[in-house]
Design a protein around this motif. Structure first.
Motif, PDB file in Angstrom:
ATOM      1  N   GLY A   1       0.798  -1.218   0.000  1.00  6.67           N
ATOM      2  CA  GLY A   1       0.000   0.000   0.000  1.00  6.67           C
ATOM      3  C   GLY A   1       0.827   1.262   0.000  1.00  6.67           C
ATOM      4  O   GLY A   1       2.026   1.271   0.301  1.00  6.67           O
ATOM      5  N   LEU A   2       0.154   2.374  -0.313  1.00  8.44           N
ATOM      6  CA  LEU A   2       0.815   3.673  -0.344  1.00  8.44           C
ATOM      7  C   LEU A   2       1.090   4.202   1.058  1.00  8.44           C
ATOM      8  O   LEU A   2       2.041   4.959   1.266  1.00  8.44           O
TER       9      LEU A   2
ATOM     10  N   THR B   1       4.481   9.749   7.875  1.00  6.85           N
ATOM     11  CA  THR B   1       3.793  10.873   8.522  1.00  6.85           C
ATOM     12  C   THR B   1       2.496  10.435   9.200  1.00  6.85           C
ATOM     13  O   THR B   1       1.839  11.254   9.846  1.00  6.85           O
ATOM     14  N   THR B   2       2.106   9.174   9.024  1.00  7.82           N
ATOM     15  CA  THR B   2       0.915   8.633   9.676  1.00  7.82           C
ATOM     16  C   THR B   2       1.315   7.404  10.479  1.00  7.82           C
ATOM     17  O   THR B   2       2.351   6.778  10.203  1.00  7.82           O
TER      18      THR B   2
ATOM     19  N   PRO C   1      -5.036   8.221  -1.271  1.00  6.05           N
ATOM     20  CA  PRO C   1      -3.633   8.562  -1.004  1.00  6.05           C
ATOM     21  C   PRO C   1      -3.499   9.241   0.358  1.00  6.05           C
ATOM     22  O   PRO C   1      -4.364  10.018   0.769  1.00  6.05           O
ATOM     23  N   PRO C   2      -2.409   8.967   1.086  1.00  7.34           N
ATOM     24  CA  PRO C   2      -2.240   9.537   2.433  1.00  7.34           C
ATOM     25  C   PRO C   2      -1.734  10.971   2.404  1.00  7.34           C
ATOM     26  O   PRO C   2      -0.673  11.298   2.956  1.00  7.34           O
ATOM     27  N   VAL C   3      -2.489  11.845   1.763  1.00  6.42           N
ATOM     28  CA  VAL C   3      -2.124  13.262   1.686  1.00  6.42           C
ATOM     29  C   VAL C   3      -3.280  14.080   2.245  1.00  6.42           C
ATOM     30  O   VAL C   3      -4.439  13.824   1.920  1.00  6.42           O
ATOM     31  N   PRO C   4      -2.991  15.047   3.080  1.00  8.52           N
ATOM     32  CA  PRO C   4      -4.068  15.823   3.715  1.00  8.52           C
ATOM     33  C   PRO C   4      -4.605  16.942   2.831  1.00  8.52           C
ATOM     34  O   PRO C   4      -4.798  18.074   3.287  1.00  8.52           O
TER      35      PRO C   4
ATOM     36  N   PHE D   1      -3.209  -1.865  -3.815  1.00 12.96           N
ATOM     37  CA  PHE D   1      -2.485  -0.867  -3.034  1.00 12.96           C
ATOM     38  C   PHE D   1      -3.323  -0.255  -1.914  1.00 12.96           C
ATOM     39  O   PHE D   1      -3.137   0.912  -1.553  1.00 12.96           O
ATOM     40  N   ALA D   2      -4.236  -1.013  -1.323  1.00 15.40           N
ATOM     41  CA  ALA D   2      -4.976  -0.511  -0.161  1.00 15.40           C
ATOM     42  C   ALA D   2      -4.014  -0.245   0.990  1.00 15.40           C
ATOM     43  O   ALA D   2      -2.975  -0.898   1.126  1.00 15.40           O
TER      44      ALA D   2
END
Length: 262
Positions: A137-138, A144-145, A179-182, A204-205
């Protein structure tokens, strides 16, 4: 290495963490719509997903590892959290019906030891939901998480761990295709990301959401049998025996006696 309790609290209070909690919580509730009549234990930092069962479970417990830290939960009412050792939970054998593991398995030094302790406190046929970062996954590629911390798992690795710990994996699910972007646009389209990712079974979960059942007996693997050489008797034909009859040597007196006549 455990993630600090303050980092976990701040992440789930952020816009990205709020969306992540909602998406993972939906995946958990698809497996367990309710927990009526059950005692439910959350281990690690599972409180964002335990709140769904406050109205249905007979009892809710939230254990947090000592290296991570602990915080009061729920916000209103008696505290249900405790600071514990990962491999020595203060519970009797078979005292819990269901367990939710979140932010726990990927940060422990010995995942199998943790699963064996979960096996001990579960009732016969008890169930556990494991929430772990997906290796492909991404989210694991960004630290950052909290999902970017620790050791991620592939599906096959997680299945082997469950088998070695006397669990049988039954239900598989994924979450966090976003995607892990805020960014505001990404957060607004989070539901669309989840539908597309789940509908196309994209690899890619961000996390695996897997349910396993406690096995009561250790499976005995079948071993290939090796045929051993059998000792069969061999009947060899007996060799022919030639008997030779030897006559006694005739002495001089014997020869003289043979020629005498009475």
């Amino acid at each position: 290495m455990d993630v600090d309790i303050v980092e976990l609290r701040d992440f789930y209070a952020s816009p990205l963490g709020t969306v992540a909690r909602r998406l993972v919580k939906k995946a958990v509730e698809r497996i367990w719509p309710d927990a009526r009549g059950h005692t439910v234990l959350g281990f690690g930092y599972a409180t964002p997903y335990l709140s769904a069962y406050r109205s249905s479970a007979d009892r809710l417990l939230a254990f947090m590892p000592a290296a991570q830290g602990v915080m009061h939960w729920p916000r209103h009412g008696p505290n249900a959290t405790a600071l514990v050792d990962k491999t020595s939970l203060p519970l009797q054998i078979g005292s819990v019906d269901r367990v939710i593991l979140a932010h726990a398995l990927e940060t422990t030094d010995s995942p199998q030891a943790l699963m064996e302790e979960i096996w001990r406190v579960l009732t016969p046929g008890g169930r556990v939901i494991v929430i772990v970062p997906n290796r492909r996954g991404l989210w694991t590629r960004m630290d950052t998480t909290p999902f970017g911390q620790g050791q991620p798992f592939s599906r096959s690795q997680l299945a082997r761990l469950m088998q070695a710990s006397l669990f049988s994996a039954e239900t598989w699910g994924e979450a966090l295709y976003i995607p892990p972007v805020p960014r505001r646009l990404a957060l607004r389209s989070a539901v669309a990301w989840e539908r597309i990712g789940a509908g196309l079974s994209l690899p890619f979960a961000g996390v695996h959401v897997m349910e396993a059942v406690k096995q009561l007996y250790r499976p005995i693997p079948l071993r290939a049998t090796r045929k051993s050489a059998r000792m069969a008797p061999v009947f060899a034909p007996a060799s022919s025996v030639h008997l030779t009859i030897s006559r006694p040597a005739q002495t001089r007196e014997t020869r003289q006696g043979l020629h005498r006549r009475p």
